[in-house]
Scaffold this active site. Structure first.
Site, mmCIF file in Angstrom:
data_model
loop_
_atom_site.group_PDB
_atom_site.id
_atom_site.type_symbol
_atom_site.label_atom_id
_atom_site.label_comp_id
_atom_site.label_asym_id
_atom_site.label_seq_id
_atom_site.Cartn_x
_atom_site.Cartn_y
_atom_site.Cartn_z
ATOM 1 C CB SER A 31 2.583 -39.538 -25.410
ATOM 2 O OG SER A 31 1.995 -40.078 -24.246
ATOM 3 C CE LYS B 181 3.567 -41.498 -29.047
ATOM 4 N NZ LYS B 181 3.258 -40.705 -30.256
ATOM 5 C CG LEU C 296 -4.514 -34.766 -31.987
ATOM 6 C CD1 LEU C 296 -5.155 -33.491 -31.460
ATOM 7 C CD2 LEU C 296 -3.358 -35.212 -31.088
ATOM 8 C CB THR D 106 -8.689 -40.185 -29.068
ATOM 9 O OG1 THR D 106 -7.767 -40.946 -28.262
ATOM 10 C CG2 THR D 106 -8.206 -38.750 -29.185
ATOM 11 C CE1 TYR E 108 1.593 -44.428 -27.615
ATOM 12 C CE2 TYR E 108 1.893 -43.462 -25.431
ATOM 13 C CZ TYR E 108 1.448 -43.363 -26.738
ATOM 14 O OH TYR E 108 0.876 -42.199 -27.166
#
Length: 225
Positions: A127, A144, A13, A173, A140
């Protein structure tokens, strides 16, 4: 031309965002030193590498000191992994926070004078996990959610800056391949967002007319490739 710094620009990205911004911006391509980063800089007119370890704050400070004016800062660098809470240890939380949140906050802090000088724009690639924490995503998602809170505070504190948080769903990705492997599923990139689609959203935010402040952009994959 205005100047944009894109972190995590060597591939995926970040490279797509750099390519999308290159017609309208001089670029600083952030990332660990690599052949991929050098090749991207050679391929894009007006681009220079900015090879900085974002978790080394002294190195970051030395690299930001010469930047007196910055029009766009795109926080794209990030790491991801999944595991249930019972298998997620303190070191994993620290590692995720260090890259996905603390590096974002510290780099922004160090570049605030340059951003203020340009009345610049900060774009944080977040995200879907920064809006909705799923089972297995505690570390995670926590990082975020922290980045989301930071962006909201920055936006309120710095009225002369534009601050945009982009919340993409799953993107095709290499990191996504790793996550799907952790989930034990077969990989099908057509189910996910293309990097070019997310990059286009970043460009739309950055090029929005001066009277508009795009504060949040949410993108979800349609699954139609």
């Amino acid at each position: 031309m205005p100047t944009a710094l894109v972190t995590g620009a060597s591939r995926g990205l970040g490279a797509a965002i750099a390519r999308a911004l290159s017609p309208t911006h001089d670029l600083l391509l952030g990332g660990r030193p690599s052949a991929e980063l050098d090749a991207l800089a050679a391929d894009l007119d007006g681009a220079s590498t900015w090879p900085v370890e974002l978790t080394d704050h002294e190195e970051m400070e030395a690299a930001t000191e010469p930047i007196s004016e910055l029009d766009v800062l795109v926080h794209n660098a990030g790491v991801g992994a999944i595991a249930p809470v019972e298998d997620t240890y303190a070191d994993e939380y620290r590692a995720m926070m260090e890259v996905n949140f603390i590096a974002v906050a510290e780099l922004t802090r160090q570049l605030l004078p340059a951003l203020r000088a340009a009345r610049g724009h900060v774009v944080i690639i977040n995200s879907g996990a920064g809006r909705d924490a799923k089972p297995g995503w505690s570390a995670y998602a926590a990082s975020k959610f922290a980045a989301r809170a930071f962006a909201d505070s920055l936006r309120a504190e710095e009225p002369d800056l534009r601050v945009t948080t982009v919340y993409p769903g799953r993107i095709d990705t290499d990191m996504q391949r790793d996550i799907v492997a952790m989930e034990g599923d077969d990989y099908d990139g057509s189910r996910f967002l293309r990097v070019e689609s997310v990059a286009a959203a970043v460009v739309a935010a950055v090029t929005a007319s001066a009277d508009a402040h795009p504060t949040e952009i949410v993108l979800k994959p349609t699954g139609r490739g």
